[in-house]
Design a protein around this motif. Structure first.
Motif, PDB file in Angstrom:
ATOM      1  N   ARG A   1      25.451  35.112  46.540  1.00  0.00           N
ATOM      2  CA  ARG A   1      25.727  33.978  45.667  1.00  0.00           C
ATOM      3  C   ARG A   1      25.980  32.717  46.487  1.00  0.00           C
ATOM      4  NH1 ARG A   1      30.922  36.008  42.925  1.00  0.00           N
ATOM      5  NH2 ARG A   1      31.049  37.053  44.958  1.00  0.00           N
TER       6      ARG A   1
ATOM      7  N   TYR B   1      27.451  28.551  45.720  1.00  0.00           N
ATOM      8  CA  TYR B   1      27.990  27.583  44.765  1.00  0.00           C
ATOM      9  C   TYR B   1      28.015  26.208  45.416  1.00  0.00           C
ATOM     10  CZ  TYR B   1      29.670  31.666  42.154  1.00  0.00           C
ATOM     11  OH  TYR B   1      29.752  32.841  41.462  1.00  0.00           O
TER      12      TYR B   1
ATOM     13  N   GLY C   1      31.811  24.768  42.449  1.00  0.00           N
ATOM     14  CA  GLY C   1      31.339  25.783  41.516  1.00  0.00           C
ATOM     15  C   GLY C   1      30.556  25.266  40.330  1.00  0.00           C
TER      16      GLY C   1
ATOM     17  N   HIS D   1      25.595  27.094  40.359  1.00  0.00           N
ATOM     18  CA  HIS D   1      25.601  28.470  40.857  1.00  0.00           C
ATOM     19  C   HIS D   1      24.162  28.892  41.122  1.00  0.00           C
ATOM     20  CE1 HIS D   1      26.387  33.007  39.820  1.00  0.00           C
ATOM     21  NE2 HIS D   1      26.104  32.826  41.088  1.00  0.00           N
TER      22      HIS D   1
ATOM     23  N   ARG E   1      23.000  28.555  37.098  1.00  0.00           N
ATOM     24  CA  ARG E   1      23.945  27.845  36.234  1.00  0.00           C
ATOM     25  C   ARG E   1      24.090  26.418  36.709  1.00  0.00           C
ATOM     26  NH1 ARG E   1      29.256  30.101  36.888  1.00  0.00           N
ATOM     27  NH2 ARG E   1      29.728  28.352  38.260  1.00  0.00           N
TER      28      ARG E   1
ATOM     29  N   ILE F   1      36.595  29.805  43.643  1.00  0.00           N
ATOM     30  CA  ILE F   1      35.156  30.040  43.772  1.00  0.00           C
ATOM     31  C   ILE F   1      34.895  31.290  44.602  1.00  0.00           C
ATOM     32  CG2 ILE F   1      32.978  29.066  44.576  1.00  0.00           C
ATOM     33  CD1 ILE F   1      34.341  26.280  44.207  1.00  0.00           C
TER      34      ILE F   1
END
Length: 489
Positions: free
Chosen positions: A243, A245, A249, A252, A269, A377
């Motif tokens: 992942r 960010y 955050g 994403h 996102r 996060i």
């Protein structure tokens, strides 16, 4: 529910483990200032490595202490319970009572954060200084009059000239008002930030976009949606499926491919409005073990300014005991003898938190900052509430002052409008020894509101009663250091 006999046997077993742990802790060669605290922390770790909720219920039904508020005086509290359950049992005498434990924390807090002129019953207030006000003495006078006890300078946004301006303006304001104030300087650390290689220094992002993360050292033309990063060593451990960010955050993404010093990222996102990623925004990689050094070249250069102006040193992105040892080496080289505030803002720091506490105890004084922005996060917003409380408990067991940081009354500070959830968050901050506010255009109103909330809360409670399930973040230390590598479940 255990029988009363089983309950007594279990508590006696705990008491014996407490006594044995004192020998183990003596092997760590800690500073004499922390001898009592180190032993108390070890006993609290042993306590919290067990499932205590059924025990607590049974003790509660018997009209005895359920051990729920024993962080600062764990052995003493357990012995008092034993006196009622098994008066014939003679355990090791313990003088670390509730009053003594709280007094140790109070003394360390005062030594760390300085004297107060007012508001003695609420946490200290740390305020992040707005760099644009560096030469505005009136601005500093307002902050002092409204309760600022510690002024925070963030090296991520301040150069040498600005730091000297802030320090001089604050000193003038202190002289004018007669209000004491300490200076806390945050070393920026290896914070990953976006570099946008176009004229506008921003890119628009949509759901399912593929963008590229690339080393800033690369000399070539970039795809239209590219983000550069100066810490090239991240590509050594970055893997597909990890992942990523951006901007606290707000964005994403998932790493789809890593090749040489370029990573392809699928955006999964974005914010509903204004989905624009700008220059100099933070990057978080919670699944990636980073090989970045905890001290950057700039941090080491800034230690000269720390020596000149700082009372407290903020150590960003500390992750393991070696990070503390590295800073200690440089502080010795520069002849700096000032307390360090260790900022807990990564999942690795949470996993190693007990080890970090014991390593910090090799120095005469330190503090902990729960830096909840990056931490949320890193560990996930869902876990933040429980983890920040667990860190508070462990710090209380270590008699270590805590700074509650990041986005306290943020909406009020930035927009002038307060939310209900912000009030609840500020209430939680009352459990710490110091609360940090970010800079904002409504900082004076925010300080006044925060003080009002803290005063109301302090008037009717000090700590809450908690039930004690096993704490995952203590198991490793208990197993490896206090139980000779054997589980005691």
């Amino acid at each position: 529910m255990k029988s009363t006999k089983d309950l007594v046997e279990f508590i006696i077993h705990l008491e014996k483990k407490f006594t044995q742990s004192e020998i183990k802790i003596q092997e760590l060669q800690l500073h004499l200032n922390y001898e009592v605290s180190a032993k108390n922390l070890a006993k609290y770790l042993i306590l919290r490595s067990h499932e205590l909720r059924p025990i607590q219920n049974q003790l509660h039904h018997l009209g005895l202490s359920s051990l729920a508020a024993s962080e600062s005086h764990t052995h003493y509290q357990l012995l008092n319970v034993l006196k009622w359950l098994a008066p014939e049992y003679k355990g090791k005498e313990c003088t670390l009572s509730d009053d003594v434990g709280r007094d140790i924390i109070s003394q360390r807090t005062k030594k760390l954060f300085g004297d107060k002129r007012a508001d003695h019953n609420i946490p200290y207030l740390m305020v992040t200084i707005d760099e644009r006000k560096a030469d505005d003495v009136k601005y500093f006078e307002k902050l002092l009059f409204n309760g600022m006890n510690i002024a925070r300078i963030n090296f991520a946004h301040a150069d040498e000239f600005m730091v000297s301006q802030i320090a001089n303006s604050l000193q003038t304001a202190i002289m004018n008002t007669g209000v004491p104030c300490k200076i806390h300087m945050d070393l920026a650390g290896p914070k990953l930030r976006t570099i946008i290689p176009n004229k506008k220094k921003k890119i628009e992002l949509q759901l399912n976009d593929v963008i590229y993360l690339q080393a800033a050292t690369a000399n070539e033309s970039f795809p239209k949606k590219t983000v550069l990063v100066s810490e090239t060593c991240i590509f050594e451990t970055l893997q597909s499926g990890h992942r990523i960010y951006f901007d606290d955050g707000k964005f994403h993404g998932i790493i789809e491919e890593v090749k040489n010093q370029t990573a392809a990222i699928r955006i999964v996102r974005t914010p509903l409005d204004n989905a624009v990623l700008k220059q100099d925004k933070g990057i978080n990689l919670p699944d990636t073990h980073l090989n970045t050094h905890s001290l950057t070249t700039d941090d080491i250069k800034n230690l000269r300014l720390v020596a000149l102006y700082a009372d407290l040193i903020g150590y960003s992105f500390v992750r393991k005991t070696e990070d503390i040892q590295l800073l200690r080496t440089y502080l010795k080289e520069f002849g700096i003898h000032k307390p360090v505030i260790y900022k807990i803002e990564t999942s690795e720091a949470v996993d190693n938190f007990v080890e970090l506490l014991y390593e910090a105890m090799k120095d005469p004084l330190f503090g902990i900052m729960i830096a909840r922005g990056d931490l949320a996060i890193e560990i996930g917003f869902e876990r933040l509430a429980e983890i920040q409380e667990e860190l508070l408990w462990l710090c209380e067991a270590a008699h270590s002052p805590v700074i509650w940081a990041t986005q306290v009354l943020e909406s009020l500070n930035k927009t002038g409008l307060i939310t209900r959830s912000e009030i609840s968050d500020a209430v939680m901050a009352s459990m710490s020894e110091c609360v940090m506010l970010n800079k904002g255009k409504n900082i004076v109103q925010t300080m006044q509101t925060l003080k009002d909330i803290l005063k109301r809360e302090s008037s009717h409670r000090e700590k809450k009663r908690f039930t004690m399930r096993p704490l995952g973040i203590v198991k490793k230390f208990v197993s490896e250091r206090l139980n000779n590598g054997h589980s005691d479940q």
